[in-house]
Write an enzyme that holds these catalytic residues in place. Structure first.
Site, PDB file in Angstrom:
ATOM      1  N   ASP A 176     -11.140  29.554  11.987  1.00  4.81           N
ATOM      2  CA  ASP A 176     -11.970  30.687  11.586  1.00  4.81           C
ATOM      3  C   ASP A 176     -13.271  30.782  12.371  1.00  4.81           C
ATOM      4  O   ASP A 176     -14.059  31.688  12.147  1.00  4.81           O
ATOM      5  CB  ASP A 176     -12.294  30.609  10.085  1.00  4.81           C
ATOM      6  CG  ASP A 176     -13.015  29.313   9.713  1.00  4.81           C
ATOM      7  OD1 ASP A 176     -13.179  28.447  10.598  1.00  4.81           O
ATOM      8  OD2 ASP A 176     -13.409  29.177   8.537  1.00  4.81           O
ATOM      9  N   ASP A 204     -13.092  27.989  17.734  1.00  2.00           N
ATOM     10  CA  ASP A 204     -11.630  27.949  17.716  1.00  2.00           C
ATOM     11  C   ASP A 204     -10.997  29.006  18.620  1.00  2.00           C
ATOM     12  O   ASP A 204      -9.790  28.964  18.861  1.00  2.00           O
ATOM     13  CB  ASP A 204     -11.108  28.177  16.285  1.00  2.00           C
ATOM     14  CG  ASP A 204     -11.585  27.124  15.317  1.00  2.00           C
ATOM     15  OD1 ASP A 204     -11.592  25.939  15.696  1.00  2.00           O
ATOM     16  OD2 ASP A 204     -11.980  27.485  14.187  1.00  2.00           O
ATOM     17  N   ASP A 255      -7.364  23.817  11.684  1.00  2.79           N
ATOM     18  CA  ASP A 255      -8.793  23.528  11.677  1.00  2.79           C
ATOM     19  C   ASP A 255      -9.168  23.129  10.245  1.00  2.79           C
ATOM     20  O   ASP A 255      -8.696  23.735   9.287  1.00  2.79           O
ATOM     21  CB  ASP A 255      -9.570  24.780  12.101  1.00  2.79           C
ATOM     22  CG  ASP A 255     -11.065  24.564  12.049  1.00  2.79           C
ATOM     23  OD1 ASP A 255     -11.537  23.573  12.614  1.00  2.79           O
ATOM     24  OD2 ASP A 255     -11.752  25.399  11.435  1.00  2.79           O
TER      25      ASP A 255
END
Length: 782
Positions: A532, A536, A299
């Site tokens: 985080d 996600d 990410d």
């Protein structure tokens, strides 16, 4: 709702009533095993039950020394319990630090409590850096919220009284009081994560392989034991004690009693080592999972970037204008700086003494902030078109050059005239263009390069514009970062066909992140996911290995297997290294245990049909096992080992164990032939068999020690010497292990048999290297 005093909050009784009515956030913490569960799991196992039954039979037969193997079993249990409790305490301490906290008003006082205790109508106190733990409405103050953990978009959104704050977002500037409206599963983050609330199958090839071996042994051991015992009593007419002890010897040799313990201890020690380096392992098997991955999905926000802004370039438009002095003063003028002001303050540290006359704070409507200084004039910083109006056309091309590549541009404008109450002077002119971008983590390029060198494919998945993500990935050093795709234009059914083609995925929704992970797994990849945010969570849950940071969302920490407590992904190579140490060392040690298991299994099958007594006593198996397998395997399992993990676990251990097990079987077969040809008495035959088995097992130990280093060489010499010396020390020790002195003829036979065993092991080892023990998984991607 209207009765809640925003200055006092709920009373304790009102909060308790809401908890009873199910209107609280609930507990999302990941808990380790209880002490009671650790004791239960280590004591009450199938093999421990078998060992206890065998020990009871030996004691009933009156052969107390042959029950010595239970001492080893009890020690194994004790070591396993000790290491698991030690690991639990270290991880629990880190978990307490990791546990999220909320600041709320209760009974008129500010109280800090676990987010699980927040209830509907709680008045939450939120300021810069605080995460919103429940959906809420602003009831006092103003702030800017970053909702990237939910939406993937990193822009700060202004919030004033009456606006909604989404759970999982965090405040980047300002401070507010907000009343909780939806908590737990009903909140926005709760709904996103609800799809991730399922029991995930253990992702450990190592433990799955060991479980398969244990199941095979469990199916065979009881029937073998019954048949061997019946043969001893009904066919060979052996005395009760001898029939029991030889049968027990055959069965305990089949049991790899320390293998599961060794694996659990090695993984527990890895967890402790990583915890000391501020890495929390919430799953015992996660280090193995990360060491095996071949695709790492990253990410952007929080992984490659820090989640803050930085100035990448400043383009002066007036060389006479002192930017250093002006921007240093500007950044220091605001008491509650937003990310843009923080980036300016970081670059321009000079703070002139010019008196501050007036400030206008940033707002999303104006898109700029301004400050007026004595001796400097009025300074505005913000979106070029909003600050300059019609004058923007003069610098539009310069700005477009950067914005089309995903950068953000700001203009620094100046006027000699004073600021209006909430407006800029008419003669405001551009003095510089500031180019902004997400700040790349200092460790990101090194981490990306590390995984590239390890042959791990890297893919960046983000909710941001793909051009922006591509630019950031390029700056971080990602290979093929220019190969990007806008997922906003891709239908769900197209995802499996594109996951292998692109390196950067932009405008990705939470459902698409999950679909990407599933598609990669369907193609035979071992996947890891870093993230985080709440958005996600579904993908983190699905990945073979999931990694987040302590500063991430509560939900991400709850489902991730690895939490980086120092918020630095530079720790990931350490986790990979620890995983490699575990897998490679356990593979070596497991092959030692399986040498004995393979040999015992084949020998038991043979003695079902041979008209001879099984040549071993339980205590002889204990001697051989302790010096050639038990002690060496634990020492080998703790060695440093950062070699790449290659092949399957079962294939690797069979390649090393099969030659040793087969050569031991050949050796014992030749001992039985020698007994018949040379009329060797049973006691001498048992002594010969013990030394031949020891030689075969030391041959296997030699094989797994290659390449030798100083530690392995010393270990081999010490244990081999002990095995040879123990019978010679005293008659009492020889009697303890049912060993007798050998005649000259028997020594010659022993020498020949040891040579044959080592030659057989070497030859079978060469053959094993040519045999494919691997079983290719379905849909394996080449």
């Amino acid at each position: 709702m209207d009765t809640i005093d925003i200055n006092k909050g709920l009373t304790s009784d009102e909060a308790e009533e809401r908890v009873k009515n199910g209107l609280s956030n609930g507990d999302i913490d990941v808990k380790t095993k209880s002490i009671k569960r650790i004791f239960f799991d280590n004591i009450f196992t199938f093999f421990n039950l078998i060992n206890v039954v065998l020990a009871v039979l030996v004691l009933i037969a009156g052969s107390f020394r042959n029950a010595l193997f239970m001492v080893i079993i009890i020690c194994n249990i004790g070591i396993g319990i000790f290491q698991e409790i030690r690991s639990k305490r270290v991880i629990d301490k880190l978990s307490i630090i990791s546990a999220p906290k909320a600041h709320v008003l209760r009974d008129g006082e500010e109280k800090i409590m676990p987010v699980s205790n927040v209830v509907v109508d709680d008045i939450m106190l939120l300021s810069a850096g605080k995460q919103v733990c429940a959906d809420a409405v602003v009831v006092d103050g103003e702030c800017e919220a970053n909702e990237s953990l939910i939406t993937g978009e990193s822009d700060a959104i202004p919030k004033k009284i009456g606006d909604e704050l989404i759970s999982g977002s965090f405040v980047v500037s300002g401070s507010v009081k907000a009343r909780a409206t939806r908590v737990g599963a009903q909140s926005t983050s709760g709904k996103i994560t609800s799809g991730a609330k399922y029991i995930k199958k253990r992702s450990s090839e190592m433990m799955n392989s060991i479980d398969k071996i244990i199941r095979i042994i469990a199916v065979c051991i009881i029937p073998f034991g019954i048949v061997l015992m019946l043969k001893a009593f009904l066919v060979l007419k052996e005395p009760f004690e001898n029939g029991i002890t030889t049968t027990v010897a055959a069965l305990i040799a089949m049991i790899p009693e320390g293998l599961v313990l060794l694996t659990s201890v090695a993984l527990a020690i890895s967890s402790i080592r990583l915890a000391k380096k501020q890495t929390l392992c919430q799953d015992l098997y996660c280090v193995e999972s990360l060491a095996r991955v071949d695709v790492l999905c990253l990410d952007k926000t929080g992984t490659i970037t820090e989640g803050t802004q930085e100035i990448t370039e400043v383009i002066p438009l007036d060389n006479k204008f002192d930017l250093t002095k002006v921007l240093g003063a500007f950044a220091a003028a605001f008491q509650d700086p937003n990310p843009t002001l923080k980036a300016i303050a970081e670059k321009y540290t000079e703070k002139p003494n010019n008196s501050l006359m007036h400030t206008i704070a940033f707002s999303s409507a104006r898109k700029w902030s301004a400050a007026e200084f004595e001796g400097i004039g009025s300074i505005a910083v913000g979106a070029p078109s909003f600050v300059l109006g019609e004058k923007y056309s003069k610098i539009a091309d310069k700005c477009a050059k950067y914005t089309k590549n995903g950068f953000r541009t700001l203009v620094v404008a100046h006027s000699d005239k004073p600021l209006g109450e909430n407006s800029l002077p008419e003669n405001t002119n551009a003095k510089a263009i500031i180019v902004m971008s997400d700040k790349i983590r200092a460790s990101a390029p090194k981490v990306l390069e590390y995984f590239k060198e390890q042959g791990v494919a890297l893919k960046v998945i983000s909710g941001d514009d793909p051009r922006t993500v591509s630019t950031i990935a390029t700056r971080a050093g990602l290979e093929n970062a220019g190969n990007y795709i806008d997922m906003g234009k891709i239908a769900d059914e197209e995802i499996p066909g594109i996951v292998e083609k692109y390196s950067v995925f932009g405008r990705v929704t939470p459902d698409q992140k999950l679909a990407i992970i599933k598609a990669l797994k369907a193609n035979g990849h071992k996947t890891a996911m870093t993230g985080d945010g709440v958005n996600d969570v579904p993908a983190l849950k699905e990945a073979d290995c999931s990694i987040t940071v302590q500063a991430g969302s509560d939900a991400a920490r709850a489902v991730s297997q690895i939490v980086l407590m120092n918020n630095d992904f530079a720790s990931m190579p350490l986790v990979v290294g620890e995983g490699r140490r575990c897998i490679n060392n356990i593979q070596r040690s497991a092959s030692l245990f399986l040498v004995k298991t393979i040999f015992a299994f084949l020998l038991a099958v043979a003695f079902l049909f041979l008209p001879y007594t099984y040549p071993f006593k339980p205590i002889q198996m204990t001697l051989v096992g302790a010096l050639t397998i038990g002690a060496p395997s634990f020492l080998l399992a703790l060695e440093p080992n950062h070699n790449l993990v290659k092949g399957s676990f079962i294939g690797n251990i069979m390649r090393k164990a099969a030659p040793g097990g087969l050569s031991a079987t050949i050796g014992i077969g030749l001992v039985i032939v020698s007994q018949a040809v040379f009329n060797i008495p049973a006691v001498e035959t048992s002594t010969l068999a013990t030394f031949v088995l020891g030689a075969a097992c030391f041959g296997a130990l030699w094989s797994v020690c290659i390449p030798f280093n100083k530690i392995r060489m010393v270990m081999f010499i010490v244990f081999a010497s002990a095995f040879c010396i123990i019978p010679a020390i005293s008659e009492q020790l020889r009697n303890l292990f049912y060993l007798v002195p050998l005649s000259g003829k028997e020594f010659i036979i022993l020498g020949i048999l040891v040579a044959v065993v080592w030659i057989a092991r070497y030859t079978l080892g060469l053959l094993a290297k040519k045999i494919n023990f691997e079983r290719k998984p379905k849909n394996q991607h080449n």
